[in-house]
Design an enzyme around this catalytic site. Structure first.
Site: not given
Ligand code: FES
Ligand code: FES
Lengths: 167, 693
Positions: B506, B586, B588, B236, B655, B659
């Site tokens: 990532g 979808p 995860t 995080f 995209k 977060e």
């Protein structure tokens, strides 16, 4: 002070020497290399170290190893029957009940222990009645699983996984 | 951007490839890599927040059976670079914050190391410290840029004049507390030197970032350091390069040949691996009588550490969120005797959008408009900040779809008008946004191995995000093979380099490198390669980043109940609708969105690191005192997304989704709590005491 003791873990028997200060969690992880139970807080506050200790879910960071000579321990790894995953572990996979996976072995052991407690009719803080059995609705699952923190926030899927197994 | 991948594996809910290892607990995290002859490190932390170490007495500790070494600033190996004072571990006698490493013990067992660390006597020349963030400080300053390189201040038009002449105005200050990332896996490192080569099993979001940083500190070529991290228990934002990794490497130097094992305790994590700065945010909005914004100002005050600057970009999302001709954003910092703040999930967007989206709710009420309608009315045609068109922007679709699914049209806008069994009930909405970030530096190699399989290598990491699975799906589509023909290798700097798992970048960065390698491979060898054929690629430049503003959007809807007598606050329902480009997996992805919303709920209701100014430390530094959401805090919580085809962002059309789910959640909950009670709380967290009037 060092003490020699025995632990039975996931069906195997180990003789080991521990410092009397060694927690059961460190005995497993650092002495025996059994790292399925995780260390998240070492203070009994997160549940990551949960195993089935003599049949009941327990946080191993709060237990001193020497106090559990000859104990029988099942970790999340030991719940599987060979290649076949335990139904709770299978349900966690099916419902994506985890992300980083660090709380997961503890969640799964806790869920297995919790289902036994429900089977035995133990009430929880949210149970309507103290005796006469428990109906394991989502509120009961959430309450009973709240000793296991998940920072990834997989709670919704964990509840779905346990709900399916309990059905 | 041309050549969007044809999705075949992409878009399917492949089960996590690392899932079996995780549900059995056999996936090795950093501390769990088997090593021979390992030794344990326990640090000594400063008990003052500012001053100098005058003496370290290790006599008693050294005499303890099983102690191998006691490291102090006087005897620790020298690092070649000491510019970064957070990382210059045991290099001087200066103390910059309470909890800083001032010594460390290496011993045969963790119990002995810990006991000996308690025996180390440290004396100090204590200086007065200052750890209090207040808006009225006279030493606030403007940093050069805000994280990572945005302008500190922006101004367009005449915001003050427009505000003064606006038909409707609000002028409010919102605060968010210090918050700690607290991944479930504490930061841990196993460090082993062999000659001048160092191996680190590290719990990290950025193996290459750690490798390069450590190599620099020790004056080594980067290839002398290897960082291995196949599985990471969350991060995080906190698992980059911090002093704990440096200390492990320094200590391992002293016991060369023996691996040093160093895991932080949960308590130590509160002073050593970063946190989200507290923020004080003043927002002023002005609108005309139709509810069209004419002025937006967002002025932020936050803290950094005196020893190293980190400037959270809190007002940055406000720059491009809503249309208003007159806008200003500013950031001011107080440099305090505190640990160094860092990224925490959604740095900038998360605290900034809490304030902006709370203010938008207040303004909608002031304008007599529905909060969904008010946002739609202020939707910009182009990015207000850059003037560029959006590569895609579907905030309005998210708001409308969310409103439909949530049953928003039945909502009575009047606050404090619903009571059920002693609970006050309300609903609220907030918008989410997060930029599409690409970080240079990723490369990938693809090799044909036996049985028609392809080995795909890149030093990416999976911190719970699903990288093992999603990157395999991307590689499969890029090579035009089934997923089970791909053997992905990640989490090791022996592989081609990868950028950090941060900024939701990532998949954009690593995926682009993998696709480039696959195209290179097919170009070279065609559809029928030989075993051993190999090609490499790297993330290509994307000229579209100069031509378009690229962001993901979302809308979050919350139902909140506040108990009329006790102030207890519950969130029985939370729905997020996102528009984040193409979704790779979808299953995860939903976990990512819902997990981040869960963390947003946690932020809204619980999280609060209480700085004790007398000692300069976080008083509630464990899970008993620092509450995060538990299972019982979560009611019905779901995330969905709308189809979005964006050919400009990258070859996958994705995209980044790590977060955005935490952005706006706290505002949606706070807005719903206001709708329930009529009480507007502008200071997080929303604890029961604040609703008792
Ligand atoms: S490690 Fe045992 S409860 Fe957290
Ligand atoms: S899956 Fe990461 S903490 Fe639960």
């Amino acid at each position: 002070m060092d003490v020699e003791m025995t632990l039975r873990v996931d069906g195997a028997r180990y003789r080991l020497v521990v410092d009397t200060r060694t927690t059961l969690l460190d005995a497993l992880r650092e002495r025996l290399g059994i790292t399925s139970p995780k260390k998240g807080c070492d203070h009994g506050q997160c549940g990551a170290c949960t195993v089935l200790l003599d049949g009941r879910r327990a946080t191993t960071c709060l237990a001193l190893a020497v106090a559990h000579d000859d104990a029988e321990i099942i970790t999340a790894n030991g719940l599987a029957a060979g290649e076949e995953l335990h139904p709770v572990a299978r349900a966690f996979l099916d419902h994506d009940g985890f992300q980083c996976g660090y709380c997961t072995p503890g969640q799964i052991c806790s869920a297995v222990g919790m289902l036994d407690e429900v089977e035995a009719g133990w009430p929880s803080h949210v149970s309507e009645e103290l005796a006469g059995g428990v109906e394991l609705d989502d509120e009961e699952i959430r309450e009973r699983m709240s000793g296991n923190l998940c920072r990834c926030g997989a709670y919704a899927n964990i509840v779905a996984a346990i709900r399916e197994v309990a059905r | 951007m041309t050549g969007l991948l044809e999705p075949r594996a992409i878009g399917t809910s492949l089960e996590r490839l690392d899932g079996r290892a995780k549900v059995t607990g056999t996936a090795p995290y950093a501390f769990e890599h088997p090593v021979d002859n390992g030794v344990y490190l326990h640090p000594v932390q400063s008990s003052i927040a500012r001053g100098r170490i005058t003496a370290v007495d290790a006599t008693e500790a050294e005499a303890l059976d099983g102690v191998i070494a006691v490291l102090t600033p006087a005897n620790a190996p020298r690092l070649v670079s000491g510019d970064d004072r957070e990382l210059a571990v045991l290099q001087s006698d200066e103390v910059g914050f309470r909890g800083q490493f001032v010594a460390a013990v290496v011993a045969e067992s963790s119990e002995i190391a810990r006991q000996a660390a308690d025996m180390v006597g440290v004396t100090y020349d204590r200086q007065p410290h200052d750890t209090e963030l207040r808006a009225d400080r006279d030493d606030l300053y403007a940093p050069g840029v805000v994280n990572p390189d945005y302008p500190t201040d922006t101004s367009d038009g005449d915001p003050d004049g427009a505000f003064a002449s606006a038909a409707v105005t609000i002028d409010e200050t919102y605060t968010t507390p210090m918050e700690h990332n607290n991944p479930m896996e504490p930061h841990a490192t196993v460090a082993l030197w062999a000659g001048d080569a160092l191996t680190l099993y590290d719990s990290t979001q950025g193996p290459n970032l750690v490798r390069d940083g450590i190599a620099g500190l020790f004056g080594l070529p980067a290839d002398r350091v290897r960082v291995i991290a196949p599985h990471v228990g969350g991060g995080f934002g906190s698992k980059t390069l911090h002093a704990n990794v440096v200390l492990a490497a320094v200590a391992a130097r002293v016991v060369a040949g023996r691996p040093v094992k160093f895991a932080l305790t949960r308590q130590q994590m509160f002073s050593l691996v970063g946190y989200r700065t507290p923020t004080i945010q003043r927002i002023r909005l002005g609108a005309d009588s139709d509810g069209r914004l004419t002025a937006i100002t967002h002025d932020v005050i936050e803290q950094t550490s005196r020893i190293k600057e980190f400037a959270e970009q809190t007002a940055v999302p406000t720059r491009s969120m809503y249309a208003a001709p007159n806008r200003r954003t500013t950031h001011r910092l107080a440099a305090l005797d505190v640990p160094v703040p860092t990224w925490m999930r959604g740095p900038g967007e998360c605290p900034g959008m809490y304030a902006l989206e709370s203010a938008m709710d207040e303004m909608a009420l002031a304008c007599g408009l529905d909060p969904v309608e008010f946002r739609i009315r202020n939707e910009p045609d182009v990015d207000p900040e850059s003037g560029l068109p959006f590569s895609s922007r579907n905030l309005v679709a998210c708001l409308r779809e969310g409103a439909r699914r949530f049953g928003w049209e039945r909502r009575d806008p009047i606050p404090a008008a619903r009571r059920e069994d002693g609970w006050l009930v309300g609903t609220g909405v907030a918008a989410s946004t997060f930029p599409v970030i690409r970080i240079p530096g990723s490369a990938a190699t693809i090799r044909r191995v036996h049985d028609g399989r392809y080995r795909v290598e890149i030093a990416a990491v999976d911190i719970g995000t699903g990288t093992w699975t999603a990157l395999t799906q991307i590689a499969a589509d890029a090579l035009d093979v089934p997923v089970d023909a791909v053997d992905l290798q990640i989490g090791d700097t022996a592989l081609p380099p990868a950028s950090v798992a941060g900024g939701s970048s990532g998949i954009t960065s690593w995926g682009s490198a993998v696709v480039d390698a696959a195209r290179e491979f097919r170009e070279k060898y065609g559809p029928d390669p030989e075993d051993g054929d190999e090609a490499g690629g790297a993330m290509p430049d994307n000229p579209d980043t100069e031509r378009f503003a690229m962001h993901a959007y979302g809308a979050q809807f919350a139902e909140v109940r506040v108990h009329a007598d006790t102030g207890e606050i519950r969130v029985p329902r939370l729905l997020g609708v996102f528009a984040a480009g193409r979704i790779i997996n979808p299953r995860t992805a939903r976990s990512q969105f819902v997990g981040a919303m869960t963390m947003g709920l946690s932020m809204a209701l619980h999280e609060d690191s209480v700085m004790d100014p007398r000692f300069g430390q976080v008083a509630n530094h464990d899970f008993a005192g620092y509450h995060i959401a538990t299972n019982a805090d979560i009611g019905s919580i779901d995330a969905i997304w709308i189809e979005e085809d964006d050919p400009h962002v990258n070859a996958m059309g994705s995209k980044g989704i790590g977060e955005i789910g935490i952005v706006g959640t706290a505002a949606a909950i706070a807005n719903a709590a206001h709708h329930a009670t009529g009480i507007r709380i502008r200071d997080l967290p929303l604890t029961a005491d604040k609703y008792i009037r």
